[in-house]
Motif scaffolding. Structure first.
Motif, PDB file in Angstrom:
ATOM      1  N   LEU A 159       0.836  -1.187   0.140  1.00 26.82           N
ATOM      2  CA  LEU A 159      -0.159   0.237  -0.057  1.00 26.82           C
ATOM      3  C   LEU A 159       0.775   1.203  -0.082  1.00 26.82           C
ATOM      4  CD1 LEU A 159      -2.733  -1.062   2.370  1.00 26.82           C
ATOM      5  CD2 LEU A 159      -3.056  -0.625  -0.067  1.00 26.82           C
ATOM      6  N   SER A 160       1.878   1.307   0.607  1.00 24.80           N
ATOM      7  CA  SER A 160       2.779   2.459   0.759  1.00 24.80           C
ATOM      8  C   SER A 160       3.663   2.448  -0.391  1.00 24.80           C
ATOM      9  CB  SER A 160       3.592   2.452   2.113  1.00 24.80           C
ATOM     10  OG  SER A 160       4.501   1.150   2.088  1.00 24.80           O
ATOM     11  N   SER A 162      -5.589 -11.673  11.005  1.00 25.04           N
ATOM     12  CA  SER A 162      -4.653 -11.041  10.313  1.00 25.04           C
ATOM     13  C   SER A 162      -5.386 -10.622   8.882  1.00 25.04           C
ATOM     14  CB  SER A 162      -3.589 -12.333   9.810  1.00 25.04           C
ATOM     15  OG  SER A 162      -4.145 -13.473   9.434  1.00 25.04           O
ATOM     16  N   LYS A 163      -6.666 -11.534   8.586  1.00 22.83           N
ATOM     17  CA  LYS A 163      -7.581 -11.219   7.437  1.00 22.83           C
ATOM     18  C   LYS A 163      -8.228  -9.871   7.866  1.00 22.83           C
ATOM     19  CE  LYS A 163      -7.067 -14.672   4.493  1.00 22.83           C
ATOM     20  NZ  LYS A 163      -6.539 -14.118   2.939  1.00 22.83           N
ATOM     21  N   LEU A 187      -6.614  -2.050   6.354  1.00 27.65           N
ATOM     22  CA  LEU A 187      -5.782  -1.384   5.517  1.00 27.65           C
ATOM     23  C   LEU A 187      -6.087  -1.062   4.289  1.00 27.65           C
ATOM     24  CD1 LEU A 187      -2.484  -3.066   6.977  1.00 27.65           C
ATOM     25  CD2 LEU A 187      -3.133  -0.807   7.600  1.00 27.65           C
ATOM     26  N   VAL A 188      -6.534  -2.206   3.463  1.00 29.04           N
ATOM     27  CA  VAL A 188      -6.902  -1.978   2.334  1.00 29.04           C
ATOM     28  C   VAL A 188      -8.124  -0.875   2.036  1.00 29.04           C
ATOM     29  CG1 VAL A 188      -8.038  -3.154   0.235  1.00 29.04           C
ATOM     30  CG2 VAL A 188      -5.994  -4.250   1.471  1.00 29.04           C
ATOM     31  N   LEU A 189      -9.291  -1.249   2.800  1.00 30.53           N
ATOM     32  CA  LEU A 189     -10.325  -0.103   3.096  1.00 30.53           C
ATOM     33  C   LEU A 189      -9.902   1.278   3.185  1.00 30.53           C
ATOM     34  CD1 LEU A 189     -12.745  -2.428   4.942  1.00 30.53           C
ATOM     35  CD2 LEU A 189     -12.758  -1.880   2.270  1.00 30.53           C
ATOM     36  N   GLN A 190      -9.045   1.449   4.128  1.00 29.65           N
ATOM     37  CA  GLN A 190      -8.358   2.732   4.409  1.00 29.65           C
ATOM     38  C   GLN A 190      -7.731   3.484   3.062  1.00 29.65           C
ATOM     39  OE1 GLN A 190      -5.752   1.969   7.837  1.00 29.65           O
ATOM     40  NE2 GLN A 190      -7.429   2.292   9.192  1.00 29.65           N
ATOM     41  N   GLY A 200     -14.785  -1.106  -1.045  1.00 31.23           N
ATOM     42  CA  GLY A 200     -15.826  -1.776  -0.118  1.00 31.23           C
ATOM     43  C   GLY A 200     -15.269  -3.044   0.033  1.00 31.23           C
ATOM     44  N   VAL A 201     -16.208  -3.918   0.705  1.00 27.24           N
ATOM     45  CA  VAL A 201     -16.297  -5.160   0.781  1.00 27.24           C
ATOM     46  C   VAL A 201     -17.322  -6.011   0.137  1.00 27.24           C
ATOM     47  CG1 VAL A 201     -16.534  -7.077   2.476  1.00 27.24           C
ATOM     48  CG2 VAL A 201     -15.386  -4.709   3.268  1.00 27.24           C
TER      49      VAL A 201
END
Length: 190
Positions: free
Chosen positions: A4-5, A43-44, A50-53, A121-122
């Motif tokens: 992500l970074s 962990s999931k 993190l992905v949603l942020q 989103g999910v």
């Protein structure tokens, strides 16, 4: 965090419907509040957050099967047992748990659709149809023309173990639906 970074790309994270838990036959929706029950689900959920942020997509995948799948699942286990000559019974651990099985081709089609539409989103990625482990084993035997074969359970339990998920949001958002029935997917494997 590293991905992500170090990327400007939108991330699609492959999570799992296991985060919903299996103690209820209630239908689970992507918006449901979930809590980690073990290290795996913790962990999931941490990765999902993190992905949603980062405005990404979380794809909560059900049980994937198909050519090249892991050999550590009930489908692989039953298939190994029916390759023996003169097989008249197969062994499974417990026939009562219910799960949703989706063919790898349907999963990849959904993930591809997710890359083409700028959503976040999910989303649940499944067929929306559950089957018990015993009925799954019977379906494999039927597909292999082994109708006279018996199923023996080593640890039968009457305790509820079910993960049911709603896929309406995924179907509507990405104009996607699973196309391979479990019966057809199993015939392909056999």
């Amino acid at each position: 965090k590293f991905i992500l970074s170090n990327s400007k790309s939108r991330i699609i994270y492959a999570s799992s419907v296991a985060i919903y838990g299996d103690s209820s036959e209630r239908l689970h929706y992507p918006e449901d509040k979930v809590e980690a029950a073990n290290v795996y689900t913790n962990s999931k959920l941490e990765c999902e957050k993190l992905v949603l942020q980062a405005d990404g997509i979380v794809a909560r995948l059900s049980n994937i099967y198909g050519i090249g799948m892991s050999n550590k699942n009930i489908i692989s286990d039953v298939l190994k047992q029916i390759t023996c000559k003169g097989v008249n019974s197969i062994n499974i651990i417990n026939g009562t748990p219910k799960r949703d099985f989706i063919h790898i081709s349907d999963v990849t089609a959904c993930l591809l659709a997710m890359t083409k539409i700028q959503e976040k989103g999910v989303y649940n990625v499944a067929t929306g149809i559950n089957i018990s482990m015993k009925d799954l084993s019977l379906m494999i035997l039927e597909s292999a023309n082994l109708l006279g074969c018996n199923i023996k359970e080593s640890k039968h339990s009457k305790q509820t173990s079910c993960i049911s998920v709603d896929i309406t949001k995924t179907k509507e958002t990405f104009n996607w639906s699973p196309h391979i029935t479990l019966k057809d997917g199993l015939k392909e494997l056999i």
